[in-house]
Design a protein around this motif. Structure first.
Motif, PDB file in Angstrom:
ATOM      1  N   ARG A  71     -34.704 -28.697 -31.221  1.00  0.00           N
ATOM      2  CA  ARG A  71     -34.004 -27.399 -31.399  1.00  0.00           C
ATOM      3  C   ARG A  71     -34.810 -26.829 -32.346  1.00  0.00           C
ATOM      4  O   ARG A  71     -34.852 -25.482 -32.270  1.00  0.00           O
ATOM      5  N   ASP A  72     -35.229 -27.284 -33.530  1.00  0.00           N
ATOM      6  CA  ASP A  72     -35.680 -26.550 -34.643  1.00  0.00           C
ATOM      7  C   ASP A  72     -37.178 -27.366 -35.067  1.00  0.00           C
ATOM      8  O   ASP A  72     -36.829 -28.546 -35.506  1.00  0.00           O
ATOM      9  N   LEU A  73     -38.138 -26.754 -34.556  1.00  0.00           N
ATOM     10  CA  LEU A  73     -39.478 -27.686 -34.840  1.00  0.00           C
ATOM     11  C   LEU A  73     -39.805 -27.735 -36.430  1.00  0.00           C
ATOM     12  O   LEU A  73     -40.306 -28.831 -36.861  1.00  0.00           O
ATOM     13  N   TYR A  74     -39.466 -26.897 -37.126  1.00  0.00           N
ATOM     14  CA  TYR A  74     -39.826 -26.881 -38.682  1.00  0.00           C
ATOM     15  C   TYR A  74     -38.985 -28.008 -39.382  1.00  0.00           C
ATOM     16  O   TYR A  74     -39.447 -28.784 -40.205  1.00  0.00           O
ATOM     17  N   ALA A  75     -37.656 -28.096 -39.040  1.00  0.00           N
ATOM     18  CA  ALA A  75     -36.874 -28.947 -39.668  1.00  0.00           C
ATOM     19  C   ALA A  75     -37.129 -30.477 -39.113  1.00  0.00           C
ATOM     20  O   ALA A  75     -37.192 -31.375 -39.868  1.00  0.00           O
ATOM     21  N   THR A  76     -37.564 -30.515 -37.861  1.00  0.00           N
ATOM     22  CA  THR A  76     -38.135 -31.810 -37.288  1.00  0.00           C
ATOM     23  C   THR A  76     -39.536 -32.121 -37.909  1.00  0.00           C
ATOM     24  O   THR A  76     -39.522 -33.333 -38.444  1.00  0.00           O
ATOM     25  N   GLN A  77     -40.249 -31.477 -38.398  1.00  0.00           N
ATOM     26  CA  GLN A  77     -41.767 -31.492 -39.069  1.00  0.00           C
ATOM     27  C   GLN A  77     -41.242 -31.888 -40.314  1.00  0.00           C
ATOM     28  O   GLN A  77     -41.795 -33.093 -40.933  1.00  0.00           O
ATOM     29  N   GLN A  78     -40.208 -31.541 -40.990  1.00  0.00           N
ATOM     30  CA  GLN A  78     -39.813 -31.816 -42.488  1.00  0.00           C
ATOM     31  C   GLN A  78     -39.377 -33.130 -42.246  1.00  0.00           C
ATOM     32  O   GLN A  78     -39.250 -33.962 -43.121  1.00  0.00           O
ATOM     33  N   ASP A  79     -38.346 -33.448 -41.361  1.00  0.00           N
ATOM     34  CA  ASP A  79     -37.644 -34.715 -41.077  1.00  0.00           C
ATOM     35  C   ASP A  79     -38.556 -35.817 -41.012  1.00  0.00           C
ATOM     36  O   ASP A  79     -38.750 -37.063 -41.833  1.00  0.00           O
ATOM     37  N   LEU A  80     -39.730 -35.744 -39.948  1.00  0.00           N
ATOM     38  CA  LEU A  80     -40.702 -36.704 -39.812  1.00  0.00           C
ATOM     39  C   LEU A  80     -41.544 -36.965 -40.964  1.00  0.00           C
ATOM     40  O   LEU A  80     -41.702 -38.091 -41.332  1.00  0.00           O
ATOM     41  N   HIS A  81     -41.803 -35.914 -41.742  1.00  0.00           N
ATOM     42  CA  HIS A  81     -42.778 -36.091 -42.887  1.00  0.00           C
ATOM     43  C   HIS A  81     -42.039 -37.059 -44.127  1.00  0.00           C
ATOM     44  O   HIS A  81     -42.481 -37.687 -44.577  1.00  0.00           O
ATOM     45  N   GLY A  82     -40.604 -36.707 -44.260  1.00  0.00           N
ATOM     46  CA  GLY A  82     -39.837 -37.517 -44.978  1.00  0.00           C
ATOM     47  C   GLY A  82     -39.852 -38.939 -44.662  1.00  0.00           C
ATOM     48  O   GLY A  82     -39.383 -39.838 -45.627  1.00  0.00           O
ATOM     49  N   ARG A  83     -39.852 -39.103 -43.461  1.00  0.00           N
ATOM     50  CA  ARG A  83     -39.804 -40.430 -42.968  1.00  0.00           C
ATOM     51  C   ARG A  83     -41.160 -41.267 -43.108  1.00  0.00           C
ATOM     52  O   ARG A  83     -41.482 -42.465 -42.555  1.00  0.00           O
ATOM     53  N   GLY A  84     -42.144 -40.479 -43.555  1.00  0.00           N
ATOM     54  CA  GLY A  84     -43.523 -40.909 -43.650  1.00  0.00           C
ATOM     55  C   GLY A  84     -44.380 -40.872 -42.424  1.00  0.00           C
ATOM     56  O   GLY A  84     -45.398 -41.479 -42.545  1.00  0.00           O
ATOM     57  N   VAL A  85     -43.995 -40.001 -41.326  1.00  0.00           N
ATOM     58  CA  VAL A  85     -44.785 -39.889 -40.317  1.00  0.00           C
ATOM     59  C   VAL A  85     -46.002 -38.899 -40.423  1.00  0.00           C
ATOM     60  O   VAL A  85     -45.786 -37.901 -41.189  1.00  0.00           O
TER      61      VAL A  85
END
Length: 128
Positions: A71-85
């Protein structure tokens, strides 16, 4: 994370030959065509042959990417980055209108996370 849709994305060495194979030899129905690509119905998934770009891993026996709509690519990017991806390629708007971000899985396969903007043709009913 919520995945809205997915498809296998192949960047073949010879786009026209691959389209003919999937369309004519296998008889797969075309879900949609766009400038530089063809998407086929393949059971419960979609198979996209992209005539643009180059194979992700030149010389690999089967250059495949997994296309994941969110739904929201930029939120997904932030979430994945926060998970260490590790983000292989940051989110950005592509010339064909989609917003895309790339992540590599542990074996090197590219996962393409995609957001379809409200004004993109994928959001319109082609029957109208």
């Amino acid at each position: 994370m919520e995945i809205l849709a997915s498809r296998m994305l192949v960047r073949p060495a010879d786009y026209a030959r691959s389209v003919a194979f999937y369309r004519d030899a296998l008889g797969l129905a075309i879900a949609r065509e766009y400038s530089g690509g063809t998407v086929f119905y393949a059971g419960q998934t979609l198979l996209e042959l992209a005539g643009h770009g180059t194979p992700e891993h030149p010389g690999a026996p089967f250059p495949v990417s997994l296309w994941l709509q969110v739904r929201d690519l930029y939120a997904t990017q932030q979430d994945l980055h926060g998970r260490g991806v590790d983000i292989a390629r940051a989110a950005r708007r592509e010339p064909w209108g989609l917003h895309e971000m790339h992540v590599s899985d542990p074996d090197g396969m590219t996962l393409i996370f995609v957001e379809v903007p409200e004004d993109h043709p994928l959001r319109r009913d082609s029957r109208c």
